[in-house]
Design a protein around this motif. Structure first.
Motif, PDB file in Angstrom:
ATOM      1  N   UNK A 153       0.829  -1.218   0.000  1.00  0.00           N
ATOM      2  CA  UNK A 153       0.000   0.000   0.000  1.00  0.00           C
ATOM      3  C   UNK A 153       0.855   1.255   0.000  1.00  0.00           C
ATOM      4  N   UNK A 154       0.318   2.309  -0.594  1.00  0.00           N
ATOM      5  CA  UNK A 154       0.997   3.608  -0.552  1.00  0.00           C
ATOM      6  C   UNK A 154       0.874   4.194   0.855  1.00  0.00           C
ATOM      7  N   UNK A 155       1.981   4.701   1.372  1.00  0.00           N
ATOM      8  CA  UNK A 155       2.012   5.272   2.716  1.00  0.00           C
ATOM      9  C   UNK A 155       2.024   6.788   2.605  1.00  0.00           C
ATOM     10  N   UNK A 156       1.043   7.431   3.199  1.00  0.00           N
ATOM     11  CA  UNK A 156       0.936   8.893   3.128  1.00  0.00           C
ATOM     12  C   UNK A 156       1.960   9.553   4.035  1.00  0.00           C
ATOM     13  N   UNK A 183       3.238   6.506  -5.578  1.00  0.00           N
ATOM     14  CA  UNK A 183       1.785   6.549  -5.699  1.00  0.00           C
ATOM     15  C   UNK A 183       1.347   5.559  -6.788  1.00  0.00           C
ATOM     16  N   UNK A 184       0.084   5.221  -6.795  1.00  0.00           N
ATOM     17  CA  UNK A 184      -0.444   4.322  -7.817  1.00  0.00           C
ATOM     18  C   UNK A 184      -0.277   4.928  -9.206  1.00  0.00           C
ATOM     19  N   UNK A 185      -0.487   6.228  -9.316  1.00  0.00           N
ATOM     20  CA  UNK A 185      -0.341   6.896 -10.614  1.00  0.00           C
ATOM     21  C   UNK A 185       1.100   6.824 -11.113  1.00  0.00           C
ATOM     22  N   UNK A 186       2.045   6.969 -10.208  1.00  0.00           N
ATOM     23  CA  UNK A 186       3.458   6.889 -10.600  1.00  0.00           C
ATOM     24  C   UNK A 186       3.811   5.476 -11.053  1.00  0.00           C
ATOM     25  N   UNK A 187       3.260   4.449 -10.393  1.00  0.00           N
ATOM     26  CA  UNK A 187       3.496   3.079 -10.829  1.00  0.00           C
ATOM     27  C   UNK A 187       2.857   2.835 -12.190  1.00  0.00           C
ATOM     28  N   UNK A 188       1.678   3.395 -12.420  1.00  0.00           N
ATOM     29  CA  UNK A 188       1.028   3.244 -13.725  1.00  0.00           C
ATOM     30  C   UNK A 188       1.928   3.797 -14.828  1.00  0.00           C
ATOM     31  N   UNK A 189       2.496   4.950 -14.597  1.00  0.00           N
ATOM     32  CA  UNK A 189       3.396   5.556 -15.580  1.00  0.00           C
ATOM     33  C   UNK A 189       4.643   4.704 -15.783  1.00  0.00           C
ATOM     34  N   UNK A 190       5.160   4.146 -14.710  1.00  0.00           N
ATOM     35  CA  UNK A 190       6.361   3.305 -14.754  1.00  0.00           C
ATOM     36  C   UNK A 190       6.105   2.052 -15.601  1.00  0.00           C
ATOM     37  N   UNK A 193       5.349   2.198 -19.756  1.00  0.00           N
ATOM     38  CA  UNK A 193       6.420   2.408 -20.738  1.00  0.00           C
ATOM     39  C   UNK A 193       6.660   1.139 -21.543  1.00  0.00           C
ATOM     40  N   UNK A 194       6.624  -0.001 -20.881  1.00  0.00           N
ATOM     41  CA  UNK A 194       6.948  -1.265 -21.535  1.00  0.00           C
ATOM     42  C   UNK A 194       5.771  -2.248 -21.608  1.00  0.00           C
ATOM     43  N   UNK A 195       4.673  -1.935 -20.904  1.00  0.00           N
ATOM     44  CA  UNK A 195       3.578  -2.897 -20.797  1.00  0.00           C
ATOM     45  C   UNK A 195       2.223  -2.229 -21.011  1.00  0.00           C
ATOM     46  N   UNK A 196       1.288  -3.030 -21.488  1.00  0.00           N
ATOM     47  CA  UNK A 196      -0.103  -2.595 -21.546  1.00  0.00           C
ATOM     48  C   UNK A 196      -0.754  -2.899 -20.201  1.00  0.00           C
ATOM     49  N   UNK A 197      -1.479  -1.937 -19.669  1.00  0.00           N
ATOM     50  CA  UNK A 197      -2.192  -2.157 -18.412  1.00  0.00           C
ATOM     51  C   UNK A 197      -3.586  -2.677 -18.740  1.00  0.00           C
ATOM     52  N   UNK A 198      -3.792  -3.963 -18.482  1.00  0.00           N
ATOM     53  CA  UNK A 198      -5.088  -4.582 -18.770  1.00  0.00           C
ATOM     54  C   UNK A 198      -6.098  -4.303 -17.677  1.00  0.00           C
ATOM     55  N   UNK A 199      -5.596  -4.273 -16.433  1.00  0.00           N
ATOM     56  CA  UNK A 199      -6.498  -4.078 -15.308  1.00  0.00           C
ATOM     57  C   UNK A 199      -5.706  -3.653 -14.085  1.00  0.00           C
ATOM     58  N   UNK A 200      -6.338  -2.841 -13.258  1.00  0.00           N
ATOM     59  CA  UNK A 200      -5.793  -2.505 -11.947  1.00  0.00           C
ATOM     60  C   UNK A 200      -6.876  -2.793 -10.916  1.00  0.00           C
ATOM     61  N   UNK A 212      -3.391  -4.225  -0.712  1.00  0.00           N
ATOM     62  CA  UNK A 212      -2.332  -4.243  -1.716  1.00  0.00           C
ATOM     63  C   UNK A 212      -2.895  -3.797  -3.060  1.00  0.00           C
ATOM     64  N   UNK A 213      -2.004  -3.379  -3.934  1.00  0.00           N
ATOM     65  CA  UNK A 213      -2.375  -2.930  -5.270  1.00  0.00           C
ATOM     66  C   UNK A 213      -1.888  -3.948  -6.299  1.00  0.00           C
TER      67      UNK A 213
END
Length: 220
Positions: A153-156, A183-190, A193-200, A212-213
């Motif tokens: 989990x992301x820790x604030x 953050x979740x958004x930063x992981x999405x961007x990461x 770059x190399x993968x298609x995001x099918x689902x979160x 967990x994410x």
């Protein structure tokens, strides 16, 4: 790589040294959200690699969900020892467990695996190692191969202060382990770059009161 993780390897060796090695008896983990991810990555998959495999539980569940060739890599000698013991108890699947770091992936051929699991591992690495790992994962996966990633989990900032966590630098924390606290958004961007995001989706563990994410990804 190992020397900077020695403290954490010792922690995991201590944890796994107290474990009585037993294997799953059915294809369900007991968590419905997690099971959906496992079902997805195992569908049509023959070969799967779990980096940061611990005692092999996820690979055993994958084998019960239909995978045939299952390889696990982990830094903890004791985790690998337990995984090897447990593999002998399994009635399904072929297994190979390797004690090692990202360097262990270098000997694996390009495009040789249908699927890869990274569960609570890429965010427990230093940023430079996370970058190397994701490049190796992309190289090893076959065309359109699947990648299932589970993150802590992301820790604030308020939680960091409340829990008195050590900030190593920027978003890199020491909460007992190394934690790349993106953050979740930063992981999405990461990942994108190399993968298609099918689902979160998110996985709640009531026993830990923790969410967990999870990212379901395919190679571009």
């Amino acid at each position: 790589m190992n020397s900077k993780y020695d403290k954490y390897i010792n922690q995991w060796n201590n944890i796994f040294s107290k474990e009585i090695p037993k294997v799953p008896t059915n294809q369900r983990s007991g968590n419905r959200a997690l099971d959906k991810g496992i079902e997805w990555i195992c569908n049509g998959t023959k070969s799967i690699l779990d980096f940061g495999c611990g005692n092999g539980t996820m690979l055993f569940l994958c084998a019960l969900n239909g995978t045939k060739y299952n390889i696990g890599v982990d830094l903890s000698e004791k985790a690998i020892e337990n995984a090897q013991i447990r593999a002998k108890q399994m009635s399904k699947g072929e297994y190979r467990f390797i004690q090692g770091s990202i360097d262990a992936l270098e000997s694996i051929s390009d495009s040789s695996f249908d699927a890869i699991i990274l569960f609570n591992i890429i965010d427990n690495l230093y940023p430079e190692d996370a970058e190397v790992l994701i490049k190796e994962v992309e190289r090893i996966l076959c065309s359109n191969g699947k990648l299932l990633v589970k993150l802590n989990p992301y820790i604030t900032l308020d939680q960091i202060i409340e829990w008195d966590l050590k900030v190593i630098k920027d978003n890199l924390l020491d909460d007992g382990l190394i934690l790349l606290n993106n953050t979740t958004e930063k992981w999405k961007n990461f990942f994108s770059i190399k993968f298609n995001i099918c689902k979160y989706n998110e996985i709640y563990y009531p026993e830990f009161e923790q969410t967990n994410r999870m990212f379901w990804l395919t190679k571009k």
